[in-house]
Design an enzyme around this catalytic site. Structure first.
Site, short mmCIF file in Angstrom:
data_model
loop_
_atom_site.label_atom_id
_atom_site.label_comp_id
_atom_site.label_asym_id
_atom_site.label_seq_id
_atom_site.Cartn_x
_atom_site.Cartn_y
_atom_site.Cartn_z
N SER A 129 0.81 -1.29 0.00
CA SER A 129 0.03 0.02 0.07
C SER A 129 0.75 1.18 -0.04
CB SER A 129 -1.02 0.05 1.24
OG SER A 129 -1.74 1.20 1.28
N LYS A 184 -4.01 -6.72 4.13
CA LYS A 184 -4.21 -5.60 3.01
C LYS A 184 -5.76 -5.17 2.75
CE LYS A 184 -2.88 -2.80 -0.05
NZ LYS A 184 -3.76 -2.52 -1.24
N HIS A 187 -7.18 -3.30 5.27
CA HIS A 187 -6.72 -1.86 5.35
C HIS A 187 -7.39 -1.18 4.14
CE1 HIS A 187 -4.20 0.92 2.83
NE2 HIS A 187 -3.45 0.97 3.50
N ASN A 188 -7.80 -1.59 3.11
CA ASN A 188 -8.56 -1.03 2.03
C ASN A 188 -9.63 -0.88 2.33
OD1 ASN A 188 -5.99 -1.62 0.61
ND2 ASN A 188 -7.31 -2.18 -1.19
N GLU A 191 -9.81 2.18 4.47
CA GLU A 191 -9.59 3.27 3.60
C GLU A 191 -10.72 3.78 2.74
OE1 GLU A 191 -7.83 3.00 -1.12
OE2 GLU A 191 -6.28 2.58 0.44
#
Length: 483
Positions: A129, A184, A187-188, A191
């Site tokens: 990222s 990940k 995380h997204n 986001e």
């Protein structure tokens, strides 16, 4: 001559910049792209004079690599990754390492770890990222897969990763199987939530308070020096201050129709599959879906009426409230994300290190923010913490912000300005702190129409009961289970 430290396949934006990052740290990188003209153009341009060598086939790429070979794949998720792996296998030896650095779904990484291990190949599925700039200057890297591969890629990954202010690399081993790509994905998802909440705050400022872009630019710049200090607040500040050559604010001429590439959706689906209340991120995903109905919304705007009300309070007070509401909602977003990580980690026996994940997100990545240090501290104090809201630091922060948060949501409802993510965050907070929710009535309804049974407060947990509510039903009940 086999002297390259690592190979990389896929010279799109992220691939190119990761290669340049690796070369800048002293590694020799072999590169290949299916459209081989990209290889030649890259070598003649950005890679010229650097420790980067080109290949025009997977076989040639593999022949240029030191043993054990390390090949990183940066292509579109799904079948394209599998096709690249298939093209590599004839040219790899036992103990060689395949690294998928794209946004793959974590079940694919679970499958690839096992399938390649059966062939003697070590697999790493790693989240990367940071976007274009992060890839070049230092991304957040979240590797998982076959643990035997970690020591072979650790020096490269930790060299190219972003560093905290204390010099710690924002990269460490996450866990087996699909753990890296799962983290990940979360995380997204976070986001998605952060971006949506910032957009809702912008919407309130613009439509509720009638603020200009320059005024909003100043507010976001100030916020970026305090509790909301983060990459997304920083770039929002820049966007609001940016003007075209003719002096027009670029953000004002961008069509309000959001795109998405799937990671937020995958996060929400994972939460639904395992029964975790990821409400804020879910609303962020659906908000993008609603924005995509642009033509329908244009038609509806001429038919459907909202409140004919204008804000008549203190604008400065509302701006201060917005800061606190955004902060409290952001805490809920991370709390929900960490709840999902714990549930999936327990299901797969990954043993995720939640404080280490906060460190990996502290620099380089899109959601990097100052308060990730507080998340790291929370899990350092209590590795078994069930919810971030129960940590004393975050409990106090939300308590301080709560009145502002409620005023913002009430104002949004009064003015007819949608704030789905911030409202969902507050609803989750109120639900999580409520000892007795109305699910007792819901269970009665389920038992009434489907004989789905219920537990009783005056009986031990785990005992299930059925009532013949109408006198016309029988005593047979449905099997008790949760999908």
């Amino acid at each position: 001559m086999a002297d390259a430290d690592i190979g990389l396949i896929g010279l799109a934006v992220m691939g190119e910049n990761l290669v340049l990052n690796m070369a800048s740290k002293g590694f020799t990188v072999a590169v290949y792209n299916r459209t081989t003209a990209k290889v030649d153009n890259f070598l003649a341009d950005r890679a010229a004079g650097k420790s980067i060598v080109g290949a025009h086939s997977p076989e040639e790429l593999c022949s240029q690599l030191k043993s054990p070979r390390r090949v990183m794949i940066m292509v579109k998720a799904g079948k394209p990754v599998d096709k690249v792996i298939e093209s590599l296998l004839p040219h790899l030896d036992e103990g060689d390492i395949v690294i998928d650095g794209g946004n793959s779904e974590f079940p694919d990484s679970i499958r690839r770890t096992k399938d390649l291990a059966d062939k003697g190949i070590l697999y790493i599925g790693t989240g990367v990222s940071g976007g274009e700039e992060g890839a070049l200057k230092g991304p957040s890297i979240m590797p998982g897969g076959n643990p035997d591969a970690w020591e072979h890629v650790k020096p490269i990954f930790q060299s190219i990763a972003a560093k905290t202010d204390q010099g710690e690399p924002c990269c460490d081993w996450v866990g087996r199987g699909g753990a890296g790509h799962f983290v990940k994905m979360v995380h997204n998802g976070i986001e998605y939530g952060d971006m949506q909440m910032i957009c809702e705050t912008y919407h309130m400022m613009k439509e509720g308070l009638g603020m200009s872009n320059d005024e909003m630019h100043s507010v976001f710049a100030k916020w970026n020096t305090d509790v909301l200090d983060s990459y997304l607040i920083e770039i929002t500040t820049d966007i609001l201050g940016y003007k075209d050559e003719d002096g027009v604010s670029t953000v004002d001429v961008i069509l309000d129709k959001a795109g998405q590439k799937g990671t937020g959706k995958w996060t929400a689906i994972s939460a639904l599959d395992i029964g975790q209340p990821l409400t804020l991120i879910g609303e962020a995903v659906f908000s993008r879906c609603l924005s995509a109905l642009k033509d329908e919304r244009v038609t509806a705007s001429k038919v459907l009426q909202g409140p004919d009300t204008q804000f008549d309070g203190d604008p400065t007070a509302l701006i201060n409230d917005l800061e606190q509401a955004l902060y409290a909602s952001k805490i809920v977003s991370y709390a929900q994300g960490y709840q999902l990580m714990r549930a999936i980690s327990d299901e797969h026996d990954w043993g995720l290190n939640y404080g280490a994940i906060a460190l990996m997100w502290r620099g380089g990545c899109i959601i990097r923010s100052a308060f990730l240090e507080n998340i790291r501290d929370a899990f350092a104090k209590d590795p078994e913490l069930t919810n971030l809201l129960l940590d004393p630091f975050f409990e106090k922060a939300v308590e301080t912000a709560q009145a502002s948060w409620r005023r913002v949501v009430a104002t949004a409802v009064t003015l007819g300005i949608p704030m789905p993510a911030i409202s969902a965050a507050l609803a989750y907070y109120d639900g999580y702190r409520t000892e007795r929710l109305p699910a007792n009535l819901l269970q009665a309804q389920r038992d009434y129409f489907g004989a789905h049974t219920y537990e009783r407060t005056d009986k031990p947990r785990g005992e299930f009961f059925h009532t013949n509510w109408t006198g016309r039903g029988g005593t047979t009940s449905s099997t008790t289970y949760n999908a």
